[in-house]
Design a protein around this motif. Structure first.
Motif, PDB file in Angstrom:
ATOM      1  N   GLU A   1       0.848  -1.188   0.000  1.00  0.00           N
ATOM      2  CA  GLU A   1       0.000   0.000   0.000  1.00  0.00           C
ATOM      3  C   GLU A   1       0.881   1.234   0.000  1.00  0.00           C
ATOM      4  N   ASP A   2       0.511   2.233  -0.811  1.00  0.00           N
ATOM      5  CA  ASP A   2       1.317   3.452  -0.849  1.00  0.00           C
ATOM      6  C   ASP A   2       0.743   4.511   0.084  1.00  0.00           C
TER       7      ASP A   2
ATOM      8  N   GLN B   1       6.512   4.179  -0.671  1.00  0.00           N
ATOM      9  CA  GLN B   1       6.064   5.397   0.012  1.00  0.00           C
ATOM     10  C   GLN B   1       6.457   6.668  -0.751  1.00  0.00           C
TER      11      GLN B   1
ATOM     12  N   SER C   1      -3.157   5.240   0.070  1.00  0.00           N
ATOM     13  CA  SER C   1      -4.053   4.106   0.360  1.00  0.00           C
ATOM     14  C   SER C   1      -4.394   3.283  -0.878  1.00  0.00           C
ATOM     15  N   ARG C   2      -3.542   3.349  -1.908  1.00  0.00           N
ATOM     16  CA  ARG C   2      -3.727   2.491  -3.080  1.00  0.00           C
ATOM     17  C   ARG C   2      -3.022   1.164  -2.829  1.00  0.00           C
ATOM     18  N   ARG C   3      -3.698   0.071  -3.128  1.00  0.00           N
ATOM     19  CA  ARG C   3      -3.115  -1.261  -2.944  1.00  0.00           C
ATOM     20  C   ARG C   3      -2.730  -1.866  -4.290  1.00  0.00           C
TER      21      ARG C   3
END
Length: 329
Positions: free
Chosen positions: A5-6, A305, A9-11
């Motif tokens: 997850e970045d 990140q 909040s994208r998986r």
């Protein structure tokens, strides 16, 4: 283990893995002058099968379920069938796909299917043989169409046709493409031409927004479909009178990056957080042995990140991507 997850909040369930940057076609929007090795590149420096196994194993442990093998032209690798088999036998991987120019599809479709390949994307930028030759530099449309039939015959149920939208060259062929897929379980994908470092003039002359195609589809009864978590970026449309579907990939559309679910690893072992980023994160030093998995996964997590909220194509900034073959499109 927690999924990748970045910071937005994208998986990430989908890995695009390039196995070579070599291609034997000369498409106007990618390699119009043919493939030339980057200066200083060591011959045969692409990821080995063991390195491929280790990097995919690392991603799989963090939630990746779909791997797309790309190039260049991935089938130019002599060990490509073994690569498919290696990736397909990693327990967590549920779907193994490839993107190809169709060069070896007729002869190898069944072999690849038996090795564990689930899905194929074939680039077909025109149904007119002369125009296909003009766009790709190769007079091979008939052979590629036979390859698509061979893939259907081999048992593939997920076949997609990629066509890069080129204003003034193939944009008028929508009706011909729709007629072709009417009785075939194939998804046709129109991809907006994207600006890269070496294609400024081509982009200016031939870019066409996919929104125009979308409006044509909606006004003629095509219905937009819901997107699965491991799908690519296409907006998909179906019609009750057609076996085939249509996908539109529109990187210049609003919020295109909001649903990003894919990461890229180049054929030289670099992690790319975006197709149009400013460089890659080297993973290759952590692909030497199976004992490096924890460190590999930590580097991927930490790097993620730094993923930006969106690309900068709207500003005319394609990052350091010289052409689409360089990191697998």
């Amino acid at each position: 283990m927690l999924p990748l997850e970045d910071g937005f909040s994208r998986r990430f369930y989908y890995l695009r893995l390039s196995v070579t940057d070599v291609c034997n076609f000369r498409c106007t929007y990618c390699l119009p002058d043919g493939y030339h090795p980057p200066q200083g590149k060591v011959r045969n420096a692409f990821l080995s099968i063991d390195e491929i196994r280790r990097v995919v194993t690392g991603f799989a442990a963090m939630g990746t379920r779909k791997v797309r093998l790309t190039g260049g032209e991935p089938s130019l690798r002599r060990d490509f069938t073994a690569i498919i088999d290696t990736v397909a036998n990693i327990p967590e991987i549920e779907k193994v796909a490839m993107t190809t120019n169709g060069y070896r599809l007729k002869e190898r479709a069944r072999e690849w299917f038996n090795a564990g390949l689930n899905a194929i994307n074939v680039s077909v930028d025109s149904l007119d043989p002369r125009q296909f030759h003009q766009i790709t530099g190769e007079n091979k449309l008939a052979e590629i169409m036979e390859g698509i039939d061979a893939a259907l015959g081999a048992g593939f149920t997920s076949i997609k046709i990629n066509a890069v939208l080129l204003k003034g060259l193939n944009d008028y062929q929508l009706e011909a493409f729709l007629a072709w897929i009417k009785d075939k379980p194939i998804e046709l994908r129109f991809i907006e031409l994207m600006q890269t470092g070496e294609m400024d003039t081509l982009f200016r002359d031939h870019h066409l927004s996919g929104e125009q195609i979308k409006q044509q589809l909606l006004t003629t009864g095509w219905i937009q479909q819901l997107r699965n978590v491991d799908d690519g970026p296409a907006q998909v449309f179906m019609h009750p009178a057609s076996q085939g579907g249509v996908g539109l990939i529109m990187p210049y559309s609003k919020d295109f990056c909001a649903g990003c679910n894919r990461l890229r690893v180049s054929s030289l072992g670099k992690l790319h957080l975006c197709l149009f980023g400013d460089g890659g994160i080297d993973l290759r030093d952590l692909l030497v042995s199976d004992e490096q998995q924890d460190e590999l996964q930590q580097r991927i997590r930490t790097s993620l990140q730094d993923k930006s909220a969106a690309h900068r194509l709207h500003d005319g900034n394609a990052g350091m991507t010289p052409h689409l073959a360089s990191i697998g499109g």
